[in-house]
Design a protein around this motif. Structure first.
Motif: not given
Length: 497
Positions: A347-363, A414-426
């Motif tokens: 495996y390659i560590l792609a990233g980590t999930i940080e805090e969740k955005y509130t519904e208002e922040e997401t909108d 919606l979550y803040k995402y800390n990318s640690l390695n290049k990852t393509d969508k999909g």
């Protein structure tokens, strides 16, 4: 038994605590044997205090395990006020010159003897206890039978032993080879891991022919003759003599220690705390190994069943590692076994999930994206027809330039995402957490979004501001990994030194 895990920086400290360590050990700049680890400095003590408050039952040990020169002690004394700001529960030291200094200036912190001191007998343990040491991290050459004798003789002293991680072909890690070959002293924290390099075996400077056939007696005589030498690939003409004695046969790269299936034996021998090596290892390594040993210890204590712990223990195979051994605990022969190649993982560590955005922040973020697309369309509509034709032709050639945004999805977060390695969508993702063994996220079930402008992202890397939009409920501190397409099971890649 207490689970003591490594933390080479503040992020790793957070993951060690979150994934189940009772205690984490850190190093401070210039005073730890892992100088190349990030270690801790400047105002990070504030974040450490925050973590200790967030995990109130966790402890923090500090490794001051270098061999101190006069200048090192002088520098340490100059930084005393800074060190006192850390919420340190114990110091791990090998140099006795630090005992009085630490006892005087840190009266509430315990003293733990480092494995570098090579303490392996009951009389030495008693002596260190008289000096004020509450715990001894025993030398790695000690056997389970010897641990049992030590504990029976010195029940008041806590015994800590390594259970997992890399081992050195050296006496309790006190290796001189790095300093000899590269001028980088392992005893000052600059180990260049020369035992992991690639070597040829030569006889008096000439290559040993693989076609030569000699019997075991001739081979033994050759090994003891002093004619054998090692030559590192990139240093032709520099020879290391190889000599075989009665009690040792190992040369250079040792197997990794793994005692996860033998923890009851360690407990029965009187071990109070097990230790994981790896302050220079990745967040992924720290989290996965900590989680596996947490589950194993919980099963040993009857908190969960062995069946519940088993898949988490098995997940150690998903972490970069060499072949494993039980070291000196059962037999010296086990410790003498060597291996080749670098550690590897599927495996390659792609990233980590940080805090969740509130519904208002997401909108708000989604509205930013929609507004940007609307403005782009309006600008295109207002262009001169000839210019518009040229721009649209360019978009046909480079469709990635066309701005796109996400639309609001019911029950998506919606979550803040800390990318640690290049990852393509999909890309198919997998998440792992302290309680989630692994869970796949298909490409259609998430989106990467730039939280600053709401734009959809075709790919992310560590330089991108990124959020991940998905219907899954994910806890902060969850790891996101992807399959390493170049990994082949059973083949260890030489991935560098």
């Amino acid at each position: 038994m207490e689970l003591v895990c490594p933390a080479g920086n503040i992020e790793k400290l957070s993951y060690a605590y979150n994934y189940g360590a009772d205690t984490a050990y850190i190093g401070l700049k210039k005073f730890s044997l892992r100088v190349k680890a990030d270690n801790f400095y400047e105002d990070e003590y504030k974040r450490v205090i925050e973590l200790k408050n967030r995990f109130p039952n966790k402890r923090l040990f500090c490794a001051l395990n270098i061999a101190f020169h006069n200048q090192d002690i002088k520098l340490f004394m100059q930084n005393l006020d800074y060190f006192k700001q850390y919420p340190i529960d114990a110091f791990i030291v090998q140099d006795l010159g630090m005992v009085d200094i630490l006892q005087k200036n840190f009266p509430n912190a315990h003293l733990h003897l480092s494995t570098q001191a090579s303490c392996m007998n009951k009389e030495a343990v008693k002596m260190y206890n008289r000096l004020g040491f509450k715990r001894v991290v025993l030398g790695r050459e000690v056997s389970l039978n010897e641990i049992r004798e030590i504990k029976d003789s010195c029940p008041e002293v806590e015994l800590e032993c390594f259970a997992h991680g890399a081992m050195c072909i050296a006496y309790s890690g006190r290796c001189l080879m790095s300093a000899y070959l590269t001028g980088r002293s392992a005893q000052s924290g600059f180990c260049s891991h020369t035992c992991r390099w690639d070597y040829d075996v030569l006889v008096d400077g000439n290559k040993l022919e693989k076609t030569s056939k000699i019997n075991s007696e001739q081979a033994s005589l050759l090994a003891q003759s002093g004619a054998l030498v090692l030559q590192e690939h990139k240093r032709p003409g520099e020879y290391f003599p190889v000599f075989e004695g009665e009690d040792f046969t190992a040369v250079l790269s040792s197997k990794d220690l793994c005692m996860i299936n033998n923890l009851k034996d360690m407990q029965d021998a009187g071990v109070d705390a097990i230790k994981v090596e790896g302050r220079m290892k990745s967040i992924y390594y720290v989290a996965m190994v900590t989680r596996a040993y947490r589950k194993a210890l919980d099963a040993l204590a009857g908190k969960i069943t062995n069946e519940e712990a088993a898949p988490f223990i098995q997940s150690l195979e998903e972490v970069a590692h060499r072949e494993s051994t039980t070291g000196f605990y059962y037999s010296r022969a086990n410790a003498d076994e060597t291996t080749v190649g670098a550690s590897d993982s599927p495996y390659i560590l792609a990233g980590t999930i940080e805090e969740k955005y509130t519904e208002e922040e997401t909108d708000k973020i989604l509205e930013l994206g929609a507004t940007a697309v609307d403005n782009w369309k309006k600008e295109l509509d207002e262009m001169d027809p000839r210019m518009r034709a040229a721009v649209e032709k360019d978009y046909q050639l480079h469709p990635e330039k066309i701005p796109a945004c996400a639309t609001k999805q019911n029950n998506w977060k919606l979550y803040k995402y800390n990318s640690l390695n290049k990852t393509d969508k999909g890309t198919e993702l997998e998440i792992v957490s302290p309680e989630i063994l692994s869970k796949k996220i298909l490409g259609k079930d998430y989106m990467f979004i730039n939280p600053k402008n709401g734009a959809l992202l075709d790919w992310v890397n560590p330089d991108h501001d990124c959020a991940i939009y998905t219907q899954l409920e994910i806890t902060q501190g969850t790891l996101v990994r992807t399959k390493d397409e170049d990994f082949v099971k059973g083949q260890v890649r030489t991935t560098g030194r």
